[in-house]
Each structure stands twice: as structure tokens, then as C-alpha cells.
Write an enzyme that holds these catalytic residues in place. Structure first.
Site, PDB file in Angstrom:
ATOM      1  N   GLY A   1      -9.351  -8.277  -2.729  1.00  0.00           N
ATOM      2  CA  GLY A   1      -9.911  -8.667  -1.428  1.00  0.00           C
ATOM      3  C   GLY A   1     -10.382  -7.450  -0.674  1.00  0.00           C
TER       4      GLY A   1
ATOM      5  N   ASP B   1      -0.418  -0.305  -4.451  1.00  0.00           N
ATOM      6  CA  ASP B   1      -1.828   0.104  -4.503  1.00  0.00           C
ATOM      7  C   ASP B   1      -1.970   1.432  -3.774  1.00  0.00           C
ATOM      8  OD1 ASP B   1      -4.567   0.386  -4.500  1.00  0.00           O
ATOM      9  OD2 ASP B   1      -5.000  -1.499  -3.447  1.00  0.00           O
TER      10      ASP B   1
ATOM     11  N   LYS C   1       0.859  -1.180   0.000  1.00  0.00           N
ATOM     12  CA  LYS C   1       0.000   0.000   0.000  1.00  0.00           C
ATOM     13  C   LYS C   1       0.897   1.233   0.000  1.00  0.00           C
ATOM     14  CE  LYS C   1      -4.192  -1.708   0.269  1.00  0.00           C
ATOM     15  NZ  LYS C   1      -5.231  -1.398  -0.726  1.00  0.00           N
TER      16      LYS C   1
END
Ligand code: OSB
Ligand code: MG
Length: 388
Positions: free
Chosen positions: A301, A199, A174
Site C-alpha cells: 500500500g 519493513d 516499520k
């Protein structure tokens, strides 16, 4: 839909739809560019019909950060509108379920949770696996892990080391402004060959283009959702100046967005989340589109409980899912999961796709009871709302 799910045999009369809120603590807080979560309030959907039950999960979070949906809006939409529409008359199949909800706008995660419970129910009724009914072709799928933002780079490196050692097939980091290029550089130096992605959860703008281009030298598998949650045009512009493939998550709200993203060149990879796209009908249509165009898809997810993860495993067994998903072992998320057996990742980084009837995992009822915050049972009745 060419699959057997469209109309699956004799119509199924639902006797009840149950909404259960379950609180599960994460093994450690998960931090993204939009905030940190330490526990999940999971919305489980349980459908009863023809003497069988089916389980699904609504992946909305408590706060409208990843998307506008929340646990409360999902309960509202299901209780007030969606459940009555499904309980009104027997359901002929997944297409019938989706079309009963057609008139309503939005609330994709709420609709998806209902579709998932229904698919589990009909799979159990017919003695088929959910994976098989969806058209899954793989016996095993590749596990990946999504690692949150940490306080120190050393803490992230520890976690990367751990999941690489466990065999995970791809590590996703992240990122956000201030936790990006330098962090990726350190991870890359230590693990020159590990499949790596990042991400951003929409934390950047086109003005960051030159900064994001600095990620190109790390050979990332992809950069996920760098720009706004509902943007396609700026992503296309950014993709033209990046070598790293862009993967869209938040921006792909359904098959139309997927088609437009591919046509505009907004991404070269698609993250699939059945909740985000509003159910399996949309998910399968996006899958088929990407397969036809040779665009890699992988299963995202939402820090699901074992129920949601079991559905993700089934979906990820389809042929278009050609990259490792954000599908990790149960113990990566929770000290104890609500399914038996728990999801395991083998030393080669693979997760087995169950072939037993239904999801292929049983719900650990005693444990679920112990972590339940509320249960609401919706049964057929004369609807108080006008039926569209
Ligand atoms: O953007 O993919 C995301 C979790 C919650 C909300 C959004 C995202 C995520 C993850 C975790 O990255 C994926 C997982 O392991 O469930
Ligand atoms: Mg994402």
C-alpha cells in the site's frame, strides 16, 4: 496477457482525462525510516469515454523519498506526454494503452494511475467488476496493517493490541536503526503467535548483517526491503545469511527486476504495488511469474485514498496473492474516505471483494469537491509534442 483486458471489445475513445488533487489528513502521522507524513496529497485520475467514467489514483508522494516520483513529476508526465498519447486515438485495450507509453522512460506511478482509471472505465462499460476482469478468484481477502515508527514502544504496543483485537491477519512494523530488534522483541513477547513482519524501507547496509540476523529468532513472516531501493545483489548476499525470508518492495520495479530477484535469490516473497511497477500489465506479469515459481505475493500500500485501495482489493483477489496485504480499513487511514461504502475489515480480518460493476465503490463527489485543491482537464487536441 491471457486476460480479457488485453483487448476488451470495441476500442474506447477517451473524451477527457482529468487530474484532481485532493488533500486528506491521516488519522495520525505515519513515520518510516525516511520520514513522517501527516496528510496525503492524492492525485486522482478520472477518464471519460463512451459516456462512462473511470477512476484511478497516482500514488506518488509529495517528496521523492520512497521513490523519485512526486506529485509534481506525475502531473508533468501525464499532462505533457502520457495523456496526449492516450487521447490521440481510441484505445483497443490495456495492452494498447501500455504500448502508447512504451517509448517514454520512467514515471511508473503516473502510468499506473492511467491504467487503473482505464480498467475501471472498461469494467463499467461491460458491466463487469474490476476484480473479475483482472482474473480475481477470491470473494474476500486478508487484511494486514502497517504500523509506523512511534515515539515510545508503549505507543506501538497499544496499536499492535488494537489491530490484533480487530482481527487483522498480519501486523507489519516499520523499523530503522535504533528502532528494530528491541522493539520487535517487546511486540513478540506480548503476542507470541501473531503473524508479524518488519519493513526497513532501505535503512540498512550489508555491514548491518549481524545485527539483522538478530531478527531471525522472532519467527517473522518476512523482513521487507532491508537494503538499498535499487539493489538486488546485496539482498541476495544478505538472504543467504538470514533465515527470515526477505521481501522486496522498492527493488521490484517491474517484471524484469522480479525475475532477476528470484534468479539471484534476492528475496523469497514479493510485495506488489501497481504504482511502483508501472501498471497492471507489469503487475499481472509479476503475479503470473511468482505463481508459476511458487513465490508468495502480497499487495502493498501507499496510504492510498479509497480509490487506490479499491484497486488494490481487486488486484489482491488474484490467486497468487497468498499473504495478507497492506490493505486496511478506510478508518485506519482517514477520518472520512472518499468512497462509498468505505473499506471495512470484518472481525475475522477479511475485506470483501465487491462484485458490482467497475471498482464496486462509488466516489463521494460532494466530499471530494470539498477536499479538492485543483482540477485539470486534458481533452483531445493536436499534440504540440512530437509523437514518438
Ligand atoms: O514501504 O510499504 C511501504 C506507505 C508509504 C510508502 C511506502 C510504504 C508504506 C506503507 C503503508 O507501509 C502501507 C499502507 O497501509 O498503505
Ligand atoms: Mg515497503
Amino acid at each position: 496477457m491471457t486476460r480479457e483486458l488485453a483487448a476488451a471489445g470495441a476500442p474506447v475513445r477517451l473524451d477527457a482525462i482529468e487530474l484532481r488533487l485532493v488533500r486528506l489528513d491521516l488519522v495520525e502521522p505515519f513515520e518510516t525510516s525516511f520520514g513522517s507524513v501527516a496528510s496525503r496529497l492524492v492525485v486522482l485520475v478520472r477518464m471519460e469515454g463512451d459516456g462512462v467514467e473511470g477512476w484511478g489514483e497516482i500514488v506518488a508522494q509529495e517528496q521523492p523519498l520512497y521513490s523519485y516520483e512526486t506529485v509534481e513529476t506525475a502531473l508533468h508526465a501525464v499532462r505533457g506526454f502520457f495523456a496526449p498519447a492516450l487521447l490521440r486515438a481510441p484505445l483497443a485495450g490495456l495492452d494498447d494503452l501500455a504500448s502508447r507509453l512504451d517509448a517514454y522512460r520512467g514515471h511508473p506511478m503516473a502510468r499506473a494511475g492511467l491504467e487503473l482509471a482505464f480498467v475501471d472505465l472498461i469494467a463499467r462499460l461491460r458491466g463487469r467488476s474490476v476484480a473479475g476482469m483482472l482474473g480475481g478468484t477470491r470473494d474476500r481477502i486478508e487484511a494486514g496493517v502497517s504500523l509506523g515508527i512511534q515515539r515510545r514502544v508503549a505507543d506501538l504496543l497499544d496499536r499492535v493490541d488494537r489491530y490484533v483485537a480487530l482481527g487483522y491477519r498480519r501486523i507489519k512494523l516499520k523499523i530503522k536503526p535504533g528502532w528494530d530488534v528491541d522493539v520487535v522483541e517487546e511486540v513478540r513477547r506480548r503476542h507470541p503467535d501473531v503473524p508479524l513482519s518488519v519493513d526497513a524501507n532501505a535503512a540498512y547496509t550489508l555491514a548491518d548483517r549481524d545485527h539483522l540476523r538478530r531478527l531471525d529468532r522472532f519467527g517473522l513472516q518476512m523482513i521487507e526491503q532491508p537494503l538499498d531501493h535499487d539493489d538486488l545483489v546485496d539482498h541476495a548476499e544478505l538472504q543467504r545469511s538470514l533465515e527470515t525470508p526477505i521481501c522486496l518492495d522498492e527493488s521490484i520495479g517491474g517484471v524484469r527486476a522480479a525475475r532477476q530477484a528470484l534468479e539471484l535469490g534476492s528475496c523469497r516473497v514479493v510485495n506488489m504495488k501497481v504504482g511502483r511497477v508501472g501498471g497492471l500489465s507489469q503487475a499481472l506479469a509479476i503475479h503470473d511469474l511468482c505463481l508459476e515459481r511458487g513465490v508468495p505475493v502480497w499487495c502493498g500500500g501507499m496510504l492510498e485514498s479509497g480509490i487506490g485501495r479499491a484497486h488494490n482489493i481487486a488486484l489482491a483477489s488474484l490467486p497468487g496473492f497468498t499473504l495478507p496485504g497492506d490493505i486496511s480499513a478506510s478508518r485506519r487511514y482517514f477520518a472520512r474516505d472518499i468512497i462509498v461504502p468505505e473499506v471495512e475489515v470484518d472481525p475475522s480480518g477479511m475485506v470483501e471483494v465487491p462484485r458490482r460493476a467497475g471498482l464496486g465503490f462509488e466516489v463521494d463527489r460532494d466530499y471530494v469537491e470539498g477536499v479538492t485543491e485543483s482540477v485539470e482537464r486534458i481533452a483531445p487536441q493536436r499534440s504540440a509534442v512530437p509523437v514518438p
